[in-house]
Each structure stands twice: as C-alpha cells, then as structure tokens.
Design an enzyme around this catalytic site. Structure first.
Site, mmCIF file in Angstrom:
data_model
loop_
_atom_site.group_PDB
_atom_site.id
_atom_site.type_symbol
_atom_site.label_atom_id
_atom_site.label_comp_id
_atom_site.label_asym_id
_atom_site.label_seq_id
_atom_site.Cartn_x
_atom_site.Cartn_y
_atom_site.Cartn_z
ATOM 1 C CB CYS A 1 30.061 3.585 3.467
ATOM 2 S SG CYS A 1 31.595 4.522 3.432
ATOM 3 C CG HIS B 1 24.854 7.047 4.061
ATOM 4 N ND1 HIS B 1 25.496 5.972 4.655
ATOM 5 C CD2 HIS B 1 25.812 7.716 3.365
ATOM 6 C CE1 HIS B 1 26.777 5.986 4.318
ATOM 7 N NE2 HIS B 1 26.992 7.032 3.537
ATOM 8 C CG HIS C 1 30.895 7.397 7.538
ATOM 9 N ND1 HIS C 1 30.284 6.171 7.601
ATOM 10 C CD2 HIS C 1 30.923 7.739 6.213
ATOM 11 C CE1 HIS C 1 29.951 5.777 6.379
ATOM 12 N NE2 HIS C 1 30.329 6.715 5.523
#
Length: 480
Positions: A169, A309, A403
C-alpha cells in the site's frame, strides 16, 4: 547541491470522480464512493462492498483493442497519466500536450501493489471450468505490473528511465520518492509518477476477509469505512489511479510551466516487525516521518495538514494514532515505550528538535482562530483567518474513496496539493467517536491556511512512506 523539485501536473481516477477537479470537489463536499459491489455477483461473499470506479467512459481515452488487452489497473494508470501530462503540457504547441522534457530525459515510475491479480484469478477460474483449455496470448502482458508504464511510454513517446515498484500500500508514495531520487541524481529532468490498482475479485476478498482486515458492514456501505473511529471494523477495498508530473524547478521555469506545489521531503523505511501487523508503538513510522521532515528542513511544528493513512482497521489506525500523537502531539495515544522516547528525543539533523509539548495556538505562526468547518454538499465560506488551534490538522480520505492501495499514495498526494492551493482540508468521513487529542478533521471540510502538507502510506511487509508538499515560492508559478 540539492535541487528543488516541483509538481506541474496531476491526474486522478477515483471512486468519487475522474479528473482532478471532480475528485477534489467531491472529496471536500463529503461524497462517498463506497457501495455494494457491481463488477460481479458478491452475494455469497462475506464482504459485499467496495469503492469502485464508475464515473467515466473508458472509450473516450483508449481504443477498444487496448481496452480488451489491458487490465483495469493499467487503464486507470493510463487515463490518470494522460491528464497529468496534459496539465503539464506546453501551451504554445499546437499538436497536443507536449512532454515536459526531452523524451530521453523524461522518466516514468509506476507503483502498484498487486498489478493484474483480478485478471489472474478470473483467467484461472475460466481455465479450470472450461471444456477446451485455452488462454489467450495477451494474458501475461495484461497482468504484468510494468505494462502500465509501458503503455504510457508508448502512447506519449517517453524513452527515459522506466521503473515499476511494488511496496504494497506504500507503492504510490514510493513511486513519488523514486521519481524525486531520479531527479536529484540528474538522471532525468521530469518524471511521471503513477500509482494504480484494481484488485477486486473473490480470491482477494476471501483472503483479506479471512485475515480480518475488511469491514463487513454490508448493509450500510456509506458508513462501513470509519478511519480512527472507536467503532471501526476494517478497511474497504478501493480502486483507481493517480499521476503526478515532477520536474526540477530549473526545467519547469525554463519552459514556463505552471507550478502547483513543491515536493519538499520524502522518505521510506521498514518496520522489520511483522508481515501484516504494524508495530503498535509506531516507532518506524515516526522515523520515516522524521526523515521526510529532515529533508524538507522542517520541524513537526512546520506541518499544517496531514493526510493520514487511516484505513479503518483496529491495529493499523491505533498504531498510526500512536505515532502521530508522539511526533505531533507530544505524547502517545496509549503510552509509549522507552525506545520510542529515544526516537522522539533525537535530532532531526538540521531541523528543529522534536517538541515534547503539543503545539498550541501560542506557537509562532499559529492563529488562535479555529478553521471553519464546511458542511457536506456546501462550498467552504470565506477564510475566517486562521488554522486550527492545535497543529497539524489531520484527516483520512479513505472513508470517501476506500483503500486504493498503490493508487492511494498519489491520489492522497493530490489531496495535499489541492489543500495547499485551495486552503481547504478534506474531512474524515464517519469519524464520530475518538478519544485522541490530535486535531482530527471529521465529518465536514475545514477552511484553513495550508502551506505544508504531509501524506503517509503504510503497507503489508512493514512498508512506510512519507511525503511532504509545500507551497511553491521562488520563480514564477503561474498558479492561481
């Protein structure tokens, strides 16, 4: 001598809009792109929700043959890159958007976590169930991570450095860092940093669901992703693409480019702790943010806004709140270890030392006035003359976009750049209960002065990425 690196182009394909303007306007309006999965029948899956891209006609951007031969992650990368290059183009050329540098001095860095995994899963299912076993000749190039960069290079005639990286990620953020390193090393005059992802398929959903990382609030998709909220239960898969054009200041000024922001600092490191779980003390993410601050010549007090995040997982959000609390709030959200205290007491290597006290409105350059909250669906009012009383303002935009994995590091960088340009901080959707003492922007956008913004991305394998953007000063920017 360190070169100043600037941003001259941006592109975005997201679940809340395609194109930078649509993405940004929907983001600050509080739009949410999470809904029930439409790409395939998910009724038998434990997780039936995702943030999918629906808002654009792909045939406007790519020929039918290319659409048929490419995975969705390549398509999102291709469209985002085209927008970024057009935005950075030289306006006095008639033949369409030009490259910002000589083709041999123009690079591409592509970031993706899982490349063509959805195509791989679908092809294997077809092969397993087919009477006549056959796989098309385009299967391999369709799933390769570097093919997105290759398609972009072919379309635009980019013949310089071409690098594809995969750091889970953190891939998008690391693509920007790698682009900056190429520019600093004088390996290029301009670099296109791209991040893209499309991992939606039963195979991936089963795996992440069994790892207890996904939200299962199938009956209320709009409220399923709750970054930093006490009731958070997991993240929601998103998809899309993002792109930035980075140049040396010298190159941008020489060609009269519009400069939207400066990339002031970047960093990458590893937790060396666990393949999936973050270190709950946040020690390595603190070190990563400190490295970016050092490179930018800033102390923590110099950051106005952080795009966190914040995915909505119990462990990940908890570790991030700890790290942010220790570095920017002067204390841990749940206590701190002696090892972490040593990290905090260290020098930033030229920047001011890490403060032991939370920053308040009494600190230099901070107004006591609270930034103005902006209700969803409304435009922010005129500037009320100050930032939040405690710096920095922090939000996660994943409640809106899901996400987006490798794409998120770049689309969230765009959110930081737009916050600097517009003086508006996007909200954290669905954040209703949080005992953190940090200045979390929840529910509604906030108008406040933003000169510096940080974005963080943390990934499986202990990957940490941190980027710092700053309002451009020096030379002619041509920006509004």
């Amino acid at each position: 001598m360190k070169k100043k690196i600037v941003i001259t182009g941006m592109g975005a394909v997201t679940p809340i809009g395609s194109g930078v303007d649509e993405y940004w306007n929907n983001l600050i309006a509080g739009a949410c792109g999470i809904d029930r999965i439409r790409q395939f029948d998910a009724d038998d899956l434990a997780v039936q929700i995702a943030a999918e891209v629906h808002s654009f006609d792909l045939q406007r951007y790519m020929p039918k043959k290319m659409i048929h031969e490419t995975d969705a992650f390549t398509q999102y990368a291709y469209v985002a890159a085209a927008e970024a290059l057009a935005m950075a183009g030289v306006s006095d050329r008639v033949a369409g958007p030009d490259l910002p540098a000589d083709p041999d001095r123009m690079g591409i860095v592509m970031g993706t976590a899982m490349a063509g995994v959805a195509t791989t899963a679908a092809t294997q299912e077809i092969l397993t169930n087919a009477v006549h076993k056959n796989v098309g000749p385009r299967f391999v190039p369709r799933i390769l991570g570097n093919i997105a960069a290759a398609q972009i290079a072919i379309a635009h005639g980019i013949t310089g450095h071409s690098v594809t990286l995969s750091t889970a990620c953190a891939s998008g953020g690391d693509a920007v860092s790698a682009a900056a390193m190429l520019l600093q090393a004088d390996e290029a005059d301009a670099v296109l940093a791209v991040g893209a992802e499309s991992i939606l398929c039963p195979l991936v959903i089963y795996s992440l669901a069994n790892a207890h990382t996904l939200s299962r609030v199938n009956d209320d998709p709009q409220h399923s992703c709750r970054p930093f909220d006490a009731e958070r239960s997991g993240f929601v898969i998103g998809e899309g693409g993002g792109a930035l054009v980075l140049e040396t200041e010298e190159n941008a000024l020489a060609r009269g480019a519009t400069i939207y922001a400066e990339l002031a600092g970047w960093a990458n490191n590893n937790d060396a702790y666990h393949v999936i779980k973050p270190n709950p003390d946040g020690i390595s993410s603190i070190k990563c943010m400190k490295k970016a601050l050092k490179q930018a010549g800033l102390s923590p007090q110099g950051i106005d806004y952080i795009n966190a995040h914040g995915t909505g997982t119990k462990l990940g959000d908890g570790a991030e709140l700890n790290a942010l609390g220790q570095l920017f709030g002067g204390k841990s959200e749940s206590g701190q270890s002696s090892e972490t205290q040593e990290v905090l007491e260290g020098s930033t290597g030229g920047a001011a030392g890490i403060p032991a006290e939370p920053r308040t409105s009494a600190d230099p350059g901070i107004s006591a006035a609270q930034g103005t909250q902006v209700a969803p669906g409304q435009k922010p009012p005129a500037d009320q003359g100050g930032a939040a009383g405690i710096r920095p303002a922090i939000s996660s935009t994943k409640g809106a976009t899901g996400h987006m994995m490798g794409a998120g590091g770049i689309t969230e960088s765009i959110a930081c750049i737009q916050a600097i340009r517009e003086g508006i901080v996007p909200p954290t959707l669905n954040l209703e209960q949080c005992d953190s003492q940090l200045d979390l922007v929840c529910g509604e956008s906030r108008r406040m002065p933003v000169d510096t913004a940080m974005t963080n991305a943390f990934g499986f394998g202990g990957q940490n990425s941190s980027l710092i953007f700053r309002r451009y000063s020096g030379g002619k920017s041509n920006d509004k």
